[in-house]
Design an enzyme around this catalytic site. Structure first.
Site, PDB file in Angstrom:
ATOM      1  CG  ASP A   1     -11.742  14.248 -14.012  1.00 23.26           C
ATOM      2  OD1 ASP A   1     -10.835  15.097 -14.112  1.00 23.26           O
ATOM      3  OD2 ASP A   1     -11.655  13.084 -14.471  1.00 23.26           O
TER       4      ASP A   1
ATOM      5  CG  ASP B   1      20.872 -14.041  13.692  1.00 23.98           C
ATOM      6  OD1 ASP B   1      20.726 -12.841  13.362  1.00 23.98           O
ATOM      7  OD2 ASP B   1      21.187 -14.400  14.844  1.00 23.98           O
TER       8      ASP B   1
END
Ligand code: SPV
Ligand code: MG
Length: 432
Positions: free
Chosen positions: A205, A92
């Site tokens: 980067d 349930d």
């Protein structure tokens, strides 16, 4: 006549709770268990430790189970329409959790032909949580984690990865789930981006953040997550170094390293030709791929060759010649990149590449060409979609605004409504 009873199971570890519900269900009639496909299980909870066919065999042999069938989706619709059971059985708990919509659909279909839903009270057993905790621990080990990307690509056809550069972003990628139309969606993997790993350290980067530091990022991620890792290995460096990098990545449990066909001082691809960038020769880059493949010790690890021809405006033919050569040299996947907003050159590339190669996975990073959905990419023939920097780009303006507001007001009260409540942040990280 015996009633026909149906229930669905996704589990890979059988415990007493499952045996109890199977016993009760089989007392109601002849029990068919719908075993949830690997794809459906991994979409809503952790990746299954045991693959679908083994789970089928395991469940088929439990006392009380008469038949097993595949349930392909979280939705019961297809199987209920096909088998029309008299009774469906479930705990349930689904009245209130994310399965609410699935339950409503089951009730509607059962009502349409006079079937019945029987729900047994769900008990939250600490033993079950412990089993799940142990399963997750196993999934996080290098060996389990490494092989999962390849398997996910073959199960799902297309997988998604979200950028992560520390434990916190790793946890967000690991745990964020969205429930939509009876289904569940989460990221399949993590992308360790060179851009975000560098940006988080306040560095450009340009392969400045060294491998030792990049490996430390991977370790931070592996300590708190279970999902497969795709590593942005930039150019891969000197091929003599690349062999060692590959073995270290394998040991850490990384699934795929992506190397790009550039040489010299690498700059981020999204600069394109605005900065000086040099593409490697096909021969050199193929040699690097071969060195990497020869160095790898496990069969599941993948090396993906990233082609920068469209970024550097070298044309479609160059992109196709290169990617085909890279596959011949042993690349397990290829990545094609573009900085155009319009996705048409990527779509054209996929069409042409797929004319001669139906199987090599195609990886995309749709940062610029971001209007196409994952479903559409899958139809075009792509296999890995990487969201390379969006969480970081979302976080920076939020942090900036917060800092500015505190400076403007000389206190923190005004920013409270834009902050996560303190009681939530202290519970964000689960205690062991
Ligand atoms: C990264 O995330 O570091 C990438 C993808 O390499 S891109 O920034 O688009 O080049
Ligand atoms: Mg990068």
């Amino acid at each position: 006549m015996q009633k026909r009873v149906y229930m669905c199971m996704s589990t890979d570890v059988i415990h007493s709770g499952h045996i109890n519900i199977i016993k009760k269900a089989s007392e109601l009639g002849t029990l068919t268990v719908g075993v949830l496909s690997d794809e459906a299980v991994s979409s809503y909870k952790r990746y299954p430790l045991i693959p679908f066919h083994e789970r089928m065999a395991m469940i088929e042999n439990i006392k009380g189970v008469s038949h097993v069938v595949e349930q392909k989706t979280l939705s019961y619709k297809d199987n209920l329409e096909k088998y029309q059971p008299d009774i469906v059985v479930h705990g349930d708990n689904w009245k209130t959790d994310f399965q609410k919509e699935i339950r409503t659909e089951v009730l509607d279909i059962l009502n349409s032909y006079g079937g019945r839903l029987i729900e047994f009270p769900y008990t939250n057993d600490p033993k079950i949580n412990e089993i799940d905790r142990r399963a997750r621990a196993e999934l996080s080990t290098p060996h389990f984690r490494r092989g999962r990307l390849k398997r996910l690509i073959s199960i799902k056809g297309i997988v998604t990865a979200m950028e992560a550069h520390d434990g916190l972003t790793g946890l967000l990628v690991e745990n964020t789930v969205v429930h939509q139309e009876g289904g569940a969606h989460q990221f399949d993997a993590m992308w360790v981006s060179s851009l975000c790993d560098s940006t988080a350290k306040g560095k450009p980067d340009i392969e400045l953040v060294d491998m030792t530091s990049r490996f430390r990022t991977i370790e931070d991620l592996t300590e708190v997550t279970t999902k497969p890792i795709i590593f942005d290995a930039d150019t891969g460096g000197l091929k003599e170094h690349f062999a060692y990098t590959i073995r270290s990545l394998e040991r850490l449990g990384v699934s795929m390293a992506i190397i790009e066909d550039k040489t010299g001082l690498k700059k981020n691809s999204l600069f394109g030709n605005e900065v000086k960038q040099t593409q490697d020769s096909i021969e050199n880059f193929c040699e690097k791929i071969k060195v990497g493949k020869a160095a790898q010790r496990t069969s599941d690890f993948m090396i993906c060759a990233r082609c920068e021809s469209l970024i550097l405006e070298q044309g479609m033919d160059d992109a196709l010649t290169r990617t085909r050569a890279y596959v011949k040299a042993g690349a397990d996947a290829i990545m094609i990149h573009s900085r155009q907003k319009d996705p048409s050159e990527i779509i054209e590339f996929i069409n042409l590449f797929r004319k001669t190669d139906k199987i090599t996975p195609i990886v995309l990073v749709p940062t610029s060409f971001n209007s196409v959905t994952e479903e559409e990419w899958q139809k075009y023939g792509a296999n890995v979609i990487i969201y390379a920097n969006q969480m970081m780009r979302a976080s920076v303006p939020a942090m900036q605004r917060c800092a500015e507001m505190i400076l403007e007001h000389h206190r923190a009260e005004e920013v409270d409504s834009m902050c996560m409540p303190f009681k939530d942040i202290i519970r964000l990280i689960p205690a062991e």
